[in-house]
Design a protein around this motif. Structure first.
Motif, PDB file in Angstrom:
ATOM      1  N   THR A 130       0.852  -1.191   0.000  1.00 40.38           N
ATOM      2  CA  THR A 130       0.000   0.000   0.000  1.00 40.38           C
ATOM      3  C   THR A 130       0.894   1.249   0.000  1.00 40.38           C
ATOM      4  O   THR A 130       2.071   1.185   0.394  1.00 40.38           O
ATOM      5  N   PRO A 131       0.366   2.410  -0.440  1.00 45.22           N
ATOM      6  CA  PRO A 131       1.171   3.644  -0.408  1.00 45.22           C
ATOM      7  C   PRO A 131       1.735   3.945   0.980  1.00 45.22           C
ATOM      8  O   PRO A 131       2.879   4.372   1.111  1.00 45.22           O
ATOM      9  N   MET A 132       0.937   3.714   2.030  1.00 46.55           N
ATOM     10  CA  MET A 132       1.410   3.981   3.393  1.00 46.55           C
ATOM     11  C   MET A 132       2.574   3.057   3.742  1.00 46.55           C
ATOM     12  O   MET A 132       3.584   3.486   4.338  1.00 46.55           O
ATOM     13  N   GLU A 133       2.477   1.783   3.386  1.00 45.51           N
ATOM     14  CA  GLU A 133       3.540   0.823   3.685  1.00 45.51           C
ATOM     15  C   GLU A 133       4.831   1.198   2.948  1.00 45.51           C
ATOM     16  O   GLU A 133       5.923   1.115   3.508  1.00 45.51           O
ATOM     17  N   ARG A 134       4.687   1.630   1.693  1.00 41.72           N
ATOM     18  CA  ARG A 134       5.873   2.046   0.923  1.00 41.72           C
ATOM     19  C   ARG A 134       6.516   3.274   1.551  1.00 41.72           C
ATOM     20  O   ARG A 134       7.744   3.366   1.667  1.00 41.72           O
ATOM     21  N   ASP A 135       5.680   4.234   1.953  1.00 47.35           N
ATOM     22  CA  ASP A 135       6.222   5.454   2.574  1.00 47.35           C
ATOM     23  C   ASP A 135       6.998   5.130   3.847  1.00 47.35           C
ATOM     24  O   ASP A 135       8.079   5.676   4.097  1.00 47.35           O
ATOM     25  N   VAL A 136       6.426   4.251   4.665  1.00 45.85           N
ATOM     26  CA  VAL A 136       7.084   3.880   5.921  1.00 45.85           C
ATOM     27  C   VAL A 136       8.431   3.221   5.639  1.00 45.85           C
ATOM     28  O   VAL A 136       9.462   3.569   6.246  1.00 45.85           O
ATOM     29  N   LEU A 137       8.456   2.271   4.716  1.00 43.30           N
ATOM     30  CA  LEU A 137       9.690   1.530   4.431  1.00 43.30           C
ATOM     31  C   LEU A 137      10.744   2.424   3.785  1.00 43.30           C
ATOM     32  O   LEU A 137      11.933   2.348   4.127  1.00 43.30           O
ATOM     33  N   GLU A 138      10.325   3.246   2.821  1.00 40.89           N
ATOM     34  CA  GLU A 138      11.295   4.118   2.148  1.00 40.89           C
ATOM     35  C   GLU A 138      11.878   5.143   3.118  1.00 40.89           C
ATOM     36  O   GLU A 138      13.078   5.428   3.102  1.00 40.89           O
ATOM     37  N   THR A 139      11.034   5.683   3.985  1.00 46.98           N
ATOM     38  CA  THR A 139      11.530   6.640   4.995  1.00 46.98           C
ATOM     39  C   THR A 139      12.471   5.947   5.961  1.00 46.98           C
ATOM     40  O   THR A 139      13.544   6.473   6.301  1.00 46.98           O
ATOM     41  N   ALA A 140      12.111   4.752   6.400  1.00 50.98           N
ATOM     42  CA  ALA A 140      12.951   4.004   7.347  1.00 50.98           C
ATOM     43  C   ALA A 140      14.288   3.630   6.728  1.00 50.98           C
ATOM     44  O   ALA A 140      15.296   3.524   7.434  1.00 50.98           O
ATOM     45  N   SER A 141      14.325   3.433   5.412  1.00 48.87           N
ATOM     46  CA  SER A 141      15.588   3.046   4.767  1.00 48.87           C
ATOM     47  C   SER A 141      16.642   4.135   4.891  1.00 48.87           C
ATOM     48  O   SER A 141      17.844   3.856   4.833  1.00 48.87           O
ATOM     49  N   ALA A 142      16.200   5.388   5.067  1.00 48.97           N
ATOM     50  CA  ALA A 142      17.165   6.484   5.261  1.00 48.97           C
ATOM     51  C   ALA A 142      17.717   6.497   6.682  1.00 48.97           C
ATOM     52  O   ALA A 142      18.768   7.099   6.925  1.00 48.97           O
ATOM     53  N   ILE A 143      17.015   5.839   7.616  1.00 50.79           N
ATOM     54  CA  ILE A 143      17.473   5.816   9.005  1.00 50.79           C
ATOM     55  C   ILE A 143      18.550   4.761   9.198  1.00 50.79           C
ATOM     56  O   ILE A 143      19.587   5.003   9.807  1.00 50.79           O
ATOM     57  N   GLY A 144      18.303   3.548   8.668  1.00 53.93           N
ATOM     58  CA  GLY A 144      19.281   2.479   8.830  1.00 53.93           C
ATOM     59  C   GLY A 144      18.607   1.141   9.049  1.00 53.93           C
ATOM     60  O   GLY A 144      17.412   0.970   8.792  1.00 53.93           O
ATOM     61  N   VAL A 145      19.370   0.180   9.537  1.00 57.81           N
ATOM     62  CA  VAL A 145      18.863  -1.181   9.711  1.00 57.81           C
ATOM     63  C   VAL A 145      17.765  -1.221  10.771  1.00 57.81           C
ATOM     64  O   VAL A 145      16.710  -1.820  10.588  1.00 57.81           O
ATOM     65  N   LYS A 146      17.991  -0.567  11.913  1.00 54.51           N
ATOM     66  CA  LYS A 146      17.044  -0.600  13.030  1.00 54.51           C
ATOM     67  C   LYS A 146      16.540   0.820  13.287  1.00 54.51           C
ATOM     68  O   LYS A 146      17.329   1.758  13.254  1.00 54.51           O
ATOM     69  N   TRP A 147      15.253   0.958  13.586  1.00 58.30           N
ATOM     70  CA  TRP A 147      14.690   2.291  13.717  1.00 58.30           C
ATOM     71  C   TRP A 147      13.427   2.267  14.580  1.00 58.30           C
ATOM     72  O   TRP A 147      12.784   1.241  14.771  1.00 58.30           O
ATOM     73  N   SER A 148      13.100   3.440  15.088  1.00 61.54           N
ATOM     74  CA  SER A 148      11.928   3.611  15.942  1.00 61.54           C
ATOM     75  C   SER A 148      10.728   4.042  15.100  1.00 61.54           C
ATOM     76  O   SER A 148      10.842   4.909  14.226  1.00 61.54           O
ATOM     77  N   ALA A 149       9.584   3.436  15.390  1.00 58.70           N
ATOM     78  CA  ALA A 149       8.356   3.839  14.699  1.00 58.70           C
ATOM     79  C   ALA A 149       8.027   5.295  15.013  1.00 58.70           C
ATOM     80  O   ALA A 149       7.428   6.008  14.201  1.00 58.70           O
TER      81      ALA A 149
END
Length: 455
Positions: free
Chosen positions: A63-82
């Motif tokens: 879903t667009p929301m799932e893609r946004d979450v994953l793409e944004t998290a990819s800029a943070i690194g391997v492990k990240w906070s919601a």
């Protein structure tokens, strides 16, 4: 090992990458030869096209929301906070956490990794594979990456200020990617200190290397003249010397001296020459003596009496050890110590104290030499100079052996050997290992006799 490192052992990813390597290797090379000749790290190898397409297809079905979450998290690194992802996307935390829980259940992209313990409680999630991060991150536009990294850096900076355990290296990386070079430089210097505290010298040198490369990308108005570069190069020279990389250390000290001379930084120039002389004392004694003559000539018209005493004391000490006893040199050494000690200037004391301990030993004042060497060890630890710590250890050990304190010398050798190993100083490891064996051989008959008498 190369392919395993890039794919983290995933069978499908390993086969795909192995096929790409096989297709790209020159006809005259085997796969092993091609991998051994690869100039970078395994993570510099591009993702195979078929593997990229497979992961892209999986992401496109979200879903667009799932893609946004994953793409944004990819800029943070391997492990990240919601919580961080929710802040970056300007959405509710519960919505992000629910999205992540769905991805854990219905895809192989994420895994749960706990929850934050400080501030607002939020779930922590991690990507299952680095290749997923690479593909997701590549979908972000350059301007979007820049903005994300800046905002991530600012968020983590606030967490660090509230003592939430954010590393300086992470902050430096995000501000560097966000092209906020001033902040990136500051946190790289903090990361260097953190690494040195853990005796991670190679890691520390990597941070200094990055900091120096950032300086080249900064406008002259933001660089605070030559001082920052001088400080960074001097710090890298000390790190290299601690690892017994004398060639690299000499290169950095020489560069500091040249930049200081060109920019009219007289005190920096003298300090660089003094540090260069300390290295040359061990690797090129004739050049050390020439430096002593040059420094003595330069300090004739020096108005700074403290610095002048420091220079004359170092030159006198070098000459005594390399050419033989010299009364004037000894007087200069003692005068320098008398001038420096009341100031409690740790950098100046660090440059002086080993020579003073050596001079006391030279005059058979072994007890004084032992005490001075111990003081030198504390000063060296305070300023972060492992090489000087090992020099003081060696001087103290010699004096202990002269007064018959074999057990104390044995303990001191063990501590010095530990310091050499922590700093990957191969010469120090070899020297203290030989000293340890020599003391053990010399004391073995006494230990056997003592045991026999006790029995």
């Amino acid at each position: 090992a190369f392919i395993h490192a890039r794919t983290e052992g995933h069978p499908l990813f390993m086969v795909s990458l192995a096929n790409q390597v096989f297709d790209r290797q020159p006809d005259h090379q085997t796969m092993s030869q091609w991998l051994l000749a690869w100039p970078g790290s395994p993570f510099d190898v591009a993702i195979p096209d078929n593997l990229q397409a497979m992961i892209e297809s999986q992401v496109d079905r979200l879903t667009p929301m799932e893609r946004d979450v994953l793409e944004t998290a990819s800029a943070i690194g391997v492990k990240w906070s919601a919580g961080l992802v929710a802040t970056l996307l300007h959405v509710d935390l519960a919505e992000v956490e629910a999205c992540c829980e769905r991805l854990i259940r219905y895809s192989n992209l994420l895994t749960a990794a706990g929850a934050t313990e400080e501030g607002e409680v939020a779930g922590i999630f991690a990507f299952n594979h680095a290749l997923h991060i690479d593909v997701l991150y590549s979908r972000l536009a350059p301007a979007q990456k820049l903005r994300l990294h800046r905002r991530i850096g600012q968020f983590l900076e606030q967490c660090r200020e509230s003592e939430q355990g954010v590393g300086a290296a992470d902050l430096a990386q995000h501000f560097e990617q966000g092209r906020d070079f001033g902040r990136a430089l500051r946190y790289l210097r903090e990361a260097t200190e953190e690494a040195l505290y853990r005796y991670a010298n190679r890691e520390a040198q990597g941070y200094v290397d990055r900091a120096l490369s950032l300086l080249d990308r900064m406008p002259p108005s933001d660089r605070d003249g030559p001082v920052v570069e001088l400080e960074l190069r001097l710090q890298r020279a000390i790190i290299r010397r601690a690892m017994n990389d004398m060639v690299g250390s000499i290169e950095d000290y020489s560069t500091v001296q040249r930049i200081a001379e060109q920019s009219g930084q007289r005190a920096w120039e003298i300090r660089a020459l003094l540090e260069l002389g300390r290295v040359m004392f061990w690797v090129d004694r004739q050049r050390c003596l020439r430096l002593a003559d040059e420094l003595a000539a330069r300090c004739r018209d020096m108005k700074d009496d403290l610095l002048k005493a420091q220079v004359l004391g170092c030159c006198g000490g070098w000459r005594i050890h390399l050419k033989g006893w010299d009364e004037q040199g000894a007087r200069d050494c003692y005068a320098a110590m008398d001038a420096v000690k009341p100031t409690r200037n740790m950098q100046m004391l660090n440059a002086r104290i080993a020579l003073h301990a050596s001079l006391e030993s030279y005059r058979s004042r072994y007890r004084s030499s032992i005490e001075t060497a111990r003081e030198g060890q504390e000063v060296a630890k305070a300023v972060g100079d492992p090489q000087q710590y090992m020099v003081c250890s060696s001087l103290g050990i010699i004096s202990m052996l002269h007064v018959g304190e074999w057990a104390s010398a044995r303990r001191e050798i063990g501590q010095a050997l530990q310091m050499a190993r922590r700093n990957e100083n191969e010469l120090g490891i070899a020297v203290f290992t030989l000293e340890q064996e020599s003391v053990d051989i010399s004391t073995a008959p006494f230990q056997l006799m003592d045991r026999a008498f006790r029995e």
